[in-house]
Design a protein around this motif. Structure first.
Motif, short mmCIF file in Angstrom:
data_model
loop_
_atom_site.label_atom_id
_atom_site.label_comp_id
_atom_site.label_asym_id
_atom_site.label_seq_id
_atom_site.Cartn_x
_atom_site.Cartn_y
_atom_site.Cartn_z
N ALA A 282 0.83 -1.20 0.00
CA ALA A 282 0.00 0.00 0.00
C ALA A 282 0.87 1.26 0.00
O ALA A 282 1.89 1.33 0.68
N ARG A 283 0.44 2.24 -0.80
CA ARG A 283 1.15 3.51 -0.89
C ARG A 283 0.14 4.64 -0.80
O ARG A 283 -0.98 4.55 -1.30
N TYR A 284 0.56 5.73 -0.16
CA TYR A 284 -0.27 6.93 -0.06
C TYR A 284 0.26 7.96 -1.06
O TYR A 284 1.45 8.28 -1.05
N ARG A 285 -0.64 8.47 -1.89
CA ARG A 285 -0.25 9.44 -2.92
C ARG A 285 -0.89 10.80 -2.62
O ARG A 285 -2.10 10.88 -2.36
N VAL A 286 -0.09 11.85 -2.68
CA VAL A 286 -0.59 13.20 -2.38
C VAL A 286 -0.18 14.14 -3.51
O VAL A 286 1.02 14.26 -3.80
N PRO A 287 -1.13 14.83 -4.14
CA PRO A 287 -0.76 15.82 -5.17
C PRO A 287 -0.22 17.08 -4.50
O PRO A 287 -0.87 17.66 -3.63
N THR A 288 0.98 17.49 -4.86
CA THR A 288 1.57 18.72 -4.33
C THR A 288 1.97 19.63 -5.49
O THR A 288 1.92 19.23 -6.65
N ARG A 289 2.39 20.82 -5.14
CA ARG A 289 2.79 21.76 -6.18
C ARG A 289 4.00 21.23 -6.96
O ARG A 289 4.14 21.47 -8.15
N ALA A 290 4.88 20.49 -6.29
CA ALA A 290 6.10 20.00 -6.94
C ALA A 290 5.85 18.76 -7.77
O ALA A 290 6.57 18.51 -8.75
N GLY A 291 4.87 17.94 -7.41
CA GLY A 291 4.63 16.69 -8.12
C GLY A 291 3.76 15.78 -7.27
O GLY A 291 3.26 16.17 -6.21
N LEU A 292 3.59 14.55 -7.74
CA LEU A 292 2.78 13.58 -7.01
C LEU A 292 3.69 12.87 -6.01
O LEU A 292 4.58 12.11 -6.37
N LEU A 293 3.46 13.15 -4.73
CA LEU A 293 4.32 12.67 -3.66
C LEU A 293 3.81 11.33 -3.15
O LEU A 293 2.60 11.14 -2.97
N THR A 294 4.72 10.38 -2.92
CA THR A 294 4.37 9.04 -2.47
C THR A 294 4.95 8.75 -1.09
O THR A 294 6.13 9.02 -0.85
N PHE A 295 4.11 8.22 -0.20
CA PHE A 295 4.52 7.81 1.14
C PHE A 295 4.36 6.30 1.27
O PHE A 295 3.44 5.71 0.65
N ASP A 296 5.21 5.68 2.08
CA ASP A 296 5.01 4.27 2.39
C ASP A 296 4.10 4.15 3.60
O ASP A 296 3.54 5.13 4.09
N GLN A 297 3.95 2.91 4.12
CA GLN A 297 3.01 2.70 5.22
C GLN A 297 3.42 3.42 6.50
O GLN A 297 2.58 3.73 7.34
N SER A 298 4.71 3.68 6.65
CA SER A 298 5.18 4.40 7.83
C SER A 298 5.16 5.91 7.62
O SER A 298 5.72 6.65 8.42
N LEU A 299 4.54 6.36 6.51
CA LEU A 299 4.43 7.77 6.15
C LEU A 299 5.79 8.40 5.88
O LEU A 299 6.01 9.59 6.10
N ARG A 300 6.70 7.59 5.39
CA ARG A 300 8.01 8.08 4.97
C ARG A 300 7.94 8.43 3.49
O ARG A 300 7.44 7.66 2.68
N ARG A 301 8.45 9.60 3.13
CA ARG A 301 8.45 10.01 1.73
C ARG A 301 9.42 9.13 0.94
O ARG A 301 10.61 9.08 1.24
N ILE A 302 8.92 8.46 -0.07
CA ILE A 302 9.78 7.54 -0.81
C ILE A 302 9.87 7.88 -2.30
O ILE A 302 10.65 7.28 -3.02
N GLY A 303 9.11 8.83 -2.78
CA GLY A 303 9.19 9.16 -4.19
C GLY A 303 8.33 10.34 -4.56
O GLY A 303 7.36 10.67 -3.87
N ILE A 304 8.69 11.00 -5.66
CA ILE A 304 7.88 12.10 -6.18
C ILE A 304 8.00 12.09 -7.68
O ILE A 304 9.09 11.92 -8.24
N ALA A 305 6.87 12.18 -8.37
CA ALA A 305 6.84 12.19 -9.83
C ALA A 305 6.40 13.57 -10.31
O ALA A 305 5.44 14.13 -9.76
N PRO A 306 7.06 14.13 -11.30
CA PRO A 306 6.76 15.52 -11.69
C PRO A 306 5.49 15.63 -12.51
O PRO A 306 5.12 14.72 -13.24
N TRP A 307 4.84 16.77 -12.37
CA TRP A 307 3.79 17.12 -13.33
C TRP A 307 4.49 17.48 -14.64
O TRP A 307 5.63 17.93 -14.64
#
Length: 500
Positions: free
Chosen positions: A247-272
């Motif tokens: 499971a991954r949590y995805r959040v749209p931000t101004r910089a890109g689509l931010l991805t968190f793991d189950q421990s809410l650690r930022r593990i990736g960001i994809a650009p718009w």
């Protein structure tokens, strides 16, 4: 002197009895002779070779990497003292030699030290110390001489090991990989470390923060606005993809689509992919019922989530000045996007594919008419026919096409519309204008479209009479005998019913 006159000797060389002298430090007063006990006059004659005292080696040895010389010793001048290191001039200035002015150091290979200065260039030594006897000049790299190198540092590139970057002025930078391959870059950004999501690099006084590797190997630059980084400005609540440990949590931000793991650690960001400016707001999130999970909009752009944090851009809606009003689920797994440019409105249907949300239909939608009563009653007469049609909404008419676009049926509207939205209710199409609602029953028009021979004219319908008036509205004038009346005859009532 040969003329018998004495002169003050300022320089002397004695080579196994043969003496060369120079008087008054002048090159035109150099003499040579052999000194013996048997002769004390007339010993010296004019020295005919070039003046050997103009340049004088003071310190030189086979085991020493440096040489001290006195040069430009002419016309009585004592000259200048010079120093060269392994055959390369190395001037002394402000108490320092060139190789003493070190401005950057890098450890690129084990037990080896790379260092450079903005004057002396690039040298190489060893991690256990850098005695002068162990310092070397590296070979030319990609046409760049070590003397041209102003700084050395380690530079990080996505998917590659750390590389040695040589800053070489107008040349820019030269990257040297561990396997010896080289690559030119516009500038060297010295690696300052990474926190897993962001990498930090410095070039002069400029600090660059970029994303670590992402699924599309696209770089996101971390920019700050009003004291906040773009990945700290969310455009919607998180949505979840995957299950269990995946499971991954995805959040749209101004910089890109931010991805968190189950421990809410930022593990990736994809650009718009719209090359947004630092001042642009984050995209607005829309969470639909599609398997892709989410859609996002900013101005006239629509982005879709393709499952691995890879937002892709859609075609612009209505031109560069358009604004997306809404994004919703359309029929047949299509995405419906409504837009306005301030003067007019429109919509398009798109489909999510490998390249993102692609334009399928503009101001039109597909309609399955297989359950329409007029079709069901005459299905045997439509054997093998494709029962999917397209309805295009224009300001003053509806245009129906079969899937192959070989048949067309036109339904005139009672007035030009500034369409806000539409919806289907059974066989009835509801069109929402700024101040009225128009109903059009598509039951019989769908039958007429599918049963007629391609290219054949539409039979002239009978007049339908006056339009029906809904409560609260003024009566509309009688409609002309066009295809609008055809729709009315099919439904047993006026073709378009309008509420004001």
């Amino acid at each position: 002197r040969p003329d018998g006159k004495a002169c003050p000797v300022t320089d002397l060389i004695n080579a196994q009895g043969t003496v060369v002298i120079r008087c008054n430090g002048r090159s035109d007063a150099v003499y040579t002779g052999v000194l013996t006990a048997a002769k004390d006059t007339g010993v010296f004659a004019k020295y005919t070779e070039p003046d050997p005292f103009v340049k004088l080696e003071l310190v030189k040895g086979d085991k020493l990497p440096w040489t001290w010389e006195a040069v430009e010793r002419v016309q009585g001048s004592p000259g200048r003292l010079t120093f060269s290191f392994k055959g390369e001039p190395n001037p002394l200035a402000n108490g320092r030699f060139d190789f003493d002015r070190i401005t950057s150091v890098a450890v690129f290979e084990a037990e080896r030290l790379e260092f450079a200065g903005d004057v002396g260039g690039w040298f190489r030594g060893y991690r256990n110390g850098i005695p002068l006897t162990a310092i070397e000049r590296p070979e030319n790299i990609a046409g760049v001489e070590p003397k041209q190198v102003a700084a050395v540092g380690l530079m990080r590139q996505a998917g590659k090991p750390l590389q040695l970057c040589l800053s070489a002025g107008s040349v820019g930078g030269v990257l040297l990989a561990p396997d010896g391959t080289t690559n030119n870059v516009a500038a060297c950004f010295e690696d300052q470390g990474t926190d897993g999501l962001w990498t930090y690099a410095k070039s002069g006084r400029l600090l660059a923060i970029e994303s670590a590797e992402n699924p599309r190997r696209q770089t996101v630059t971390r920019r700050m606005r009003a004291g906040r980084f773009g990945d700290d400005e969310a455009g919607g609540v998180p949505f979840v993809t995957g299950e269990g440990e995946a499971a991954r949590y995805r959040v749209p931000t101004r910089a890109g689509l931010l991805t968190f793991d189950q421990s809410l650690r930022r593990i990736g960001i994809a650009p718009w992919t719209d090359q947004a400016k630092a001042t642009d707001p984050p995209p607005t999130a829309y969470y639909g019922q599609r398997g892709s999970g989410a859609l996002f909009t900013r101005d006239a752009r629509v982005f879709d989530f393709l499952g691995e944090g890879r937002p892709a851009t859609a075609l612009p809606a209505g031109g560069a000045k358009a604004k997306v009003l809404s994004v919703g689920d359309g029929p047949f797994s299509l995405i419906k996007v409504r837009w306005t440019d301030g003067k007019k409105r429109g919509f398009f249907m798109g489909r999510v594919g490998e390249k993102g949300l692609g334009l399928s239909l503009e101001n039109a939608f597909p309609l399955d008419v297989s359950t329409f009563p007029a079709i069901v009653q005459r299905r045997s007469r439509l054997a093998g026919a494709d029962l999917l049609i397209t309805v295009t909404i224009e300001p003053d008419k509806l245009v129906l096409h079969d899937r192959a676009r070989t048949r067309e049926h036109v339904i005139s509207l009672p007035h030009r519309m500034k369409l806000r939205n539409y919806t289907m209710s059974g066989t009835t199409l509801l069109l929402m204008d700024e101040d009225r609602l128009v109903e059009v029953n598509l039951n019989k028009p769908a039958w007429w479209l599918l049963q007629k021979t391609p290219g054949a004219p539409i039979p002239a319908p009978k007049p339908a009479g006056s339009a029906q008036v809904l409560p609260g509205g003024a009566p509309l004038p009688a409609l002309p005998a066009t295809a609008t009346a055809t729709a009315a005859a099919a439904a047993g009532r006026p073709a378009a019913t309008t509420a004001r």
